[in-house]
Structures are given as structure tokens and as C-alpha cells.
Design a protein around this motif. Sequence first.
Motif, short mmCIF file in Angstrom:
data_model
loop_
_atom_site.label_atom_id
_atom_site.label_comp_id
_atom_site.label_asym_id
_atom_site.label_seq_id
_atom_site.Cartn_x
_atom_site.Cartn_y
_atom_site.Cartn_z
N GLU A 190 29.25 0.62 26.57
CA GLU A 190 28.26 -0.44 26.59
C GLU A 190 28.62 -1.50 27.63
N ASP A 191 27.63 -2.31 27.95
CA ASP A 191 27.84 -3.44 28.86
C ASP A 191 28.50 -4.57 28.08
N SER A 192 29.73 -4.34 27.65
CA SER A 192 30.47 -5.32 26.85
C SER A 192 31.95 -5.24 27.20
N TRP A 193 32.68 -6.27 26.82
CA TRP A 193 34.08 -6.42 27.20
C TRP A 193 35.00 -5.64 26.26
N SER A 194 36.09 -5.15 26.79
CA SER A 194 37.11 -4.49 25.99
C SER A 194 38.47 -4.77 26.59
N THR A 195 39.47 -4.96 25.72
CA THR A 195 40.85 -5.09 26.20
C THR A 195 41.61 -3.78 26.06
N ARG A 196 40.91 -2.71 25.61
CA ARG A 196 41.60 -1.43 25.44
C ARG A 196 41.16 -0.41 26.50
N TRP A 197 39.88 -0.26 26.70
CA TRP A 197 39.37 0.66 27.73
C TRP A 197 38.43 -0.15 28.62
N ASN A 198 39.02 -0.90 29.52
CA ASN A 198 38.24 -1.77 30.38
C ASN A 198 38.08 -1.12 31.75
N PRO A 199 36.86 -0.72 32.11
CA PRO A 199 36.68 -0.01 33.39
C PRO A 199 37.09 -0.84 34.60
N ALA A 200 37.00 -2.18 34.49
CA ALA A 200 37.34 -3.01 35.64
C ALA A 200 38.80 -2.85 36.04
N VAL A 201 39.70 -2.71 35.06
CA VAL A 201 41.12 -2.52 35.36
C VAL A 201 41.32 -1.28 36.21
N PHE A 202 40.61 -0.21 35.88
CA PHE A 202 40.75 1.04 36.62
C PHE A 202 40.06 0.95 37.98
N ALA A 203 38.91 0.28 38.02
CA ALA A 203 38.21 0.12 39.30
C ALA A 203 39.06 -0.67 40.28
N GLU A 204 39.77 -1.69 39.79
CA GLU A 204 40.58 -2.51 40.68
C GLU A 204 41.83 -1.78 41.17
N GLN A 205 42.14 -0.63 40.58
CA GLN A 205 43.19 0.22 41.12
C GLN A 205 42.70 1.02 42.33
N GLY A 206 41.37 1.08 42.48
CA GLY A 206 40.80 1.81 43.60
C GLY A 206 39.93 2.99 43.20
N TYR A 207 39.54 3.05 41.92
CA TYR A 207 38.69 4.13 41.43
C TYR A 207 37.22 3.70 41.39
N VAL A 208 36.34 4.68 41.49
CA VAL A 208 34.98 4.53 41.00
C VAL A 208 34.99 5.10 39.59
N VAL A 209 34.72 4.25 38.62
CA VAL A 209 34.71 4.66 37.22
C VAL A 209 33.29 5.07 36.84
N VAL A 210 33.14 6.27 36.32
CA VAL A 210 31.85 6.71 35.79
C VAL A 210 32.04 6.95 34.30
N ALA A 211 31.23 6.26 33.48
CA ALA A 211 31.35 6.31 32.02
C ALA A 211 30.03 6.79 31.44
N PRO A 212 29.90 8.11 31.19
CA PRO A 212 28.63 8.65 30.70
C PRO A 212 28.51 8.55 29.18
N ASN A 213 27.28 8.57 28.71
CA ASN A 213 26.97 8.58 27.28
C ASN A 213 26.25 9.89 26.94
N PRO A 214 27.02 10.96 26.72
CA PRO A 214 26.42 12.29 26.52
C PRO A 214 25.87 12.47 25.11
N THR A 215 25.38 13.65 24.83
CA THR A 215 24.84 13.99 23.51
C THR A 215 25.78 13.51 22.40
N GLY A 216 25.21 12.86 21.40
CA GLY A 216 25.99 12.26 20.32
C GLY A 216 26.13 10.77 20.47
#
Length: 727
Positions: free
Chosen positions: A499-525
Amino acid sequence: MTIRANKFTPEVLLSAPRRSEGNPNSDGSKILYSTSTYSFEEHAKTSEIRVLDVKSGETSLISDSEGASEPQWLDDDTVLLLSEGKEATSVKVGPVKGFGNSYDAGTIKGSVGNVKLVSLDDGAYGIAVTGKATPSGDLYNEKEDKKPQTSGRLYNSLFVRHWDHWVTDNRNAIFLATLKKDGDKYKLSQLKNALKGSQLESPVEPFGGTDNFDISSHGLVFTAKDPDLNPATHTKTNIYTVTAKDFWSELSKGINEPFKVPIHGFEGASTRPTWDNEGKAIAFFSMRTDGYESDKNQVFIIPDWTNPGWVQHLWASEDGKGSWDRSPQSITWGANQEIYFTAEEAGRISLFASSSDFSKSTRTPKLIVKGGGISSAILLKDGSLFLSSSSLIENSLYSMLPASAFLEISANGGSYSLPLNDSAPGQDPATRATKYVSSNTRSGSTFGLSRDQIEEIWFPGANNKTYVHAWVFKPSNFKKGHKYPLAYFIHGGPQGAWEDSWSTRWNPAVFAEQGYVVVAPNPTGSTGYGQDFTDAIKGQWGGLPYQDLVKGFEYIKENLPYVDIERSVALGASYGGYMMNWIQGHDLGRQFKALVTHDGVFSMTAQMASEELYFPFHDIGGKLWENPEGWAQWDPSRFAGNWATPHLIIHSEKDYRLTMNEGLAAFNVLQVRGVPSQFLTFPDENHWVLKPENSLLWHETVLDWINEYAGLEKYTEWRAKNGAVRK
């Protein structure tokens, strides 16, 4: 903010002040909140309770005492809070200006929390708190507990442990009291256990809190597990009322026996009981299916507290699914029979409005504020709504939806004309209906983050029958024409969502700032895309969601030219960890340079060691001996002979939902097969890694692991050269 760093690092994430939801006074001019900050230099956490003056934007300290928590307004200028000591909890009352002059209104001999207050006609207040009760119904006091001579535990029924602790004879209970003026000071009356002798427990563990009960001038409403059903194999909870005309004045004489509210045809969990503002009506949610914790919440109203057996089902349908295809999460009563809900929709937690009047509620709720991730909505005396929310770049935003933004529900059946807006930080305040109050991170700029880093994509899913939504998070220094390695995030649940919400456990921004493009899909379920989409994962754990993820990977490869698909890594926790293990044994696993499993399933039969057995029984489609083929079909361990991709396994010892042996088994397979692998464990963490020092080690280990295989500099090596400068 006191943190300064070259980029958004794990230390910045974990050291940043964490601000609670805001608690406004009646007109929203002052906002109470708590905030905590962890220092890796001092290896210590500091906590404060503060008040924000909305007009000036200035904050002032209420208390920084250790153990102070849960600030509440008694009136617009007086604050109540709890102060927990080693043997007792003090109820402190004082002026918002100069709380140093506070006094003890009462002392509670034990640990309590989840404070709720209700104003009574005589200037007094009803107060409710929760705490552990002994089998005799008294508040449990750890200091007075006699220690046994043996460490043995003997059980004769299911549910011997839950989440991260072993079950004891002590149970959660709701304690009631009054606060009345004695001279010029409030005095707390003796606590009464409202559940004593009932065999009921509330709040419901492990996550129940103030959302599990509510109080009004006429009494108490709460949810509790059905005492006739074992909680390990059933999700059924009931709504109970304990009411009387002069409830609080008669409290010292005793409390009526709880009345079980009848909800015909709904055998699942009933949650979020909420009194209206006049203390007359009650709203709550209920699910149809016992054993299915992700069934859809449907809305019910008790129009008159004096007749709790009269229950109205809003937006009912002939098929029983309900005509509103969203599963609401919270309830806020408004004026003129308005009622507001937060609910997931397409990767956001948004705010919806409707009428609670059964004769006008033929139309389903309308979207009025588009998230972000709205966590609470509080009604002010002028009809405005105070909102607390977060986003992928903002860890705490306070905003207001003014009463003037609403148009009254028309008299012709409940049609709406309400403003829509995206409450995410960074939007031009002049173009949004909500009014900015306070951002904890200056719309993410304190972290060097912006909305420009975030995109959304939709791609054809399994069999091209549905479209799957995904978030895309780019580095802040993203440059057109450059390629960046992919970090493919798989969420847990499986009935959950990114979701478009903050997390201190799985925060995509931390990974993006390492140099990744983070893709977080919401599949079936995933949740928030209609109940049918959520339900479709039953009996399909390694089926439809896996196909969606394959399709998503192909879409990224063909449509996102800035992604270097040859340097892809994938990560997931809980069900996402299961999916990492499943991917490892299948073709998609060969597309990644490295994988990370956090607390994932290795063998489906090991789910029989879980505390909440209803979960695999429902999702797999029956008990192990009733459907052995179904349990075997999606078992990752069956395909261990294919495991070949470098793999980091993380699993903590206090995870009783997915036992640590699952992580050890996966690591052992990798080691025996000669696959590069590591195993990280924490003896003092549960399904989540929550302690700051442990979380930092988690981030260091994960980032070092994936960076090495994605061709990026190891995080710990970068930090050794650059460091994070803090003042």
C-alpha cells in the motif's frame, strides 16, 4: 528531525522520530501525540508526549517520563495519561500548559492500557482500560505472581501458544471506572472487571486493542472469541453489550451479564464495535465465514442500544456477499447519521462516507478522501474530520477535511457530492480538499524522497483474465537512459497488499536508495481489489499468484526499459517467504541473481505446528488428512531438487505462526546442495523484527546479500567509507 545523512539508509529509517496518530481536542486547535526516537550511538530509545498548536505549528512537551503513554483529552485544556511504573500504573491529570503540575487521580496495581473516556452529564467521566486478569477476575500483577518451582507446562487442548508467547491462565479483560471531581481534582474510582465470570476475553490477541471495544454513557460494547469454539480452529468472534440506563452511576453496585448480539448467517469474526456520538446506536463489522480471517467485513447497525437484538445489515445482497465490494477497516460516526469508513482500494487506504439511516442507505459508501494510507479519522465538534495518515514517502501526516468540504446528503435517498483528493504529501495544497496540518518529514523531503519516485503499473495477470496492480519505486537520483537492477517485492498474507503507506520493516525507499527499481505487485489473493480477487487464492498458493508474478516479471522486462532485468533479485516475508521458496524450485527462480526468504513456509505439512490452524485448513482446502493432495500440491519442499539460486534465509525463534524449523530446513537444503546461502536468526523476535538494533542487522544482512549479486556496493562497505552523519 535531527537526522542528516547522505542518503536514506536503514539508520535514517530506524532513527527517525516515530509519531503516533494525532488526538485532537474538540475543535482541532491542539493535537496530542506521542513520539519515540532511537539512537544507535546511545543504544537507547527516548519517548515524549507532545502537543501541537495547529495555528502556530509549534509543539510543546507534555511529558518525557519513562512509562508515560496514551494521552487523552478530558477537556480542551486538560490532559489525562498513564504512567506505568514497576509495580503499578498511575493515572495522571494536568493542564495541557504546564503538565508538570499534574497530579495522580488514581493508582492501578498492575499494567493497563488502551484507555477510552466518555463524558458524563454530571461532569464526570467513564473510563475503560484493558489488562490481564487472573482466573479469579482480578487485575494481574506480575510482581505479586508466585513463581512455580518447575518450568513445565501442561496443556489439554489446542492453542498452547500464540504469535510469540505461551498461553497462560491469565486473560485479557476490560476494566471500568469513573473519574469524578473531588474538590478541584479528579479521583479515580475502583476498577471493575466487566468480563468477570463470563469466560470471555477482550481485546482479542494478538493485535486487538481499542478497536475491540467502545464505551458510551450507556455502557460497554466489545468483541470476544466465541467461548464454545477453540480459537486455534475457529475465527468466530461475537459482539457483546453490557448496558444500563444509569450504567456508570450504578457501576459500584455491579455489572450486568454481557448480552450476545445475534448476527444471523454470519459465523466469522465480528469486529470494530463503535458507539455513535449520542450513545444511542452501535455500528460494527462481521464476516460470514468461520475459519477465514480475510473474509469481507460487512457493516451492521444496532439502531437502539435498549434493543441490542435488533440488528440491521447495511448493503446486504441475495448472494450474501454484500453489495459494497470493499472490506472496511474502521468506523467513525459523523453528524446527521453520517458514518465514515476507511477501506483498502487499489493499494491505498481511503476514506468513504455513507448514511447509517437504514432507509437512506441503499447506495453504497462513496469515496471522499483518496489515500495514502489513512489510519484514523476523528470527528470534531464542527463536523470536520481530523485525519492521520502516511504514504510511501511520509511517515506521519496530519490533515483536516473541513466540514465545509461536504455537501449534505440529499433527501432523495442518500446521493453524495463530495470532494475527492489524493491525501499523499507533496500535492499542491490548493488543489486538494484536505487541509494540511503537519507533516513529520516535510512531505518526505527530510529523507530526500519525493512523489516523483513513485509510479503505478497494471499488467495482465494469470491467463490474461485479470489485471494486476503494482507499485514502482525509483531511486531519488534516477536518470533517464540509465538502467537499474530490479528488486521484486512479494508481500505476505497472502491476503494482504503493498500500500501507499509507511513501514519500518519493508520500506521500498530504503532499497530504492541503494540503487534498485523496486516493483511491488499485488497478485491474486491481494486485498483492496474486490473480494473475489482476494478469495481466488484459496487452493492456489503456488498457482494463480505465481502465474501473476511470472507475468509481472515479463511485463517489467518488456515495458520498463530503465530496469536491468539481468540484475534482478526477489524478496518476500511470510507468504512472500513461501513464494520465494516456491519460486526457487520453479523456472522463475532462475531469472534472479539472489533471493531472500523471511519467515517463510518450506513444507506445507509443517503448518500443523502453527498456532492458528484455521488458516491452512481454509486456504489449502481442508485438513491434512482430508485433503493430502491439496497440501502436497503447493509444497515448496517437493521441488528442493531444483534449488540453485543464491538464497538468504531469515527466521526468528519466537515466531510461533511459522516455526523456525521452516527456516532451518530451507537453509539445510541449500547448504547440502552447495547453493550459496546464509541463515540469519533472532532468538528474541517473532514473525517480525521489531527491535531497532536487530532491525539494523536485518537490513545490513539483506542489503549486503542482494547488493553483492546485483552488482552494487555492499551496504556495510559503503557505510564504512561514507558513514551516516547525525547531530
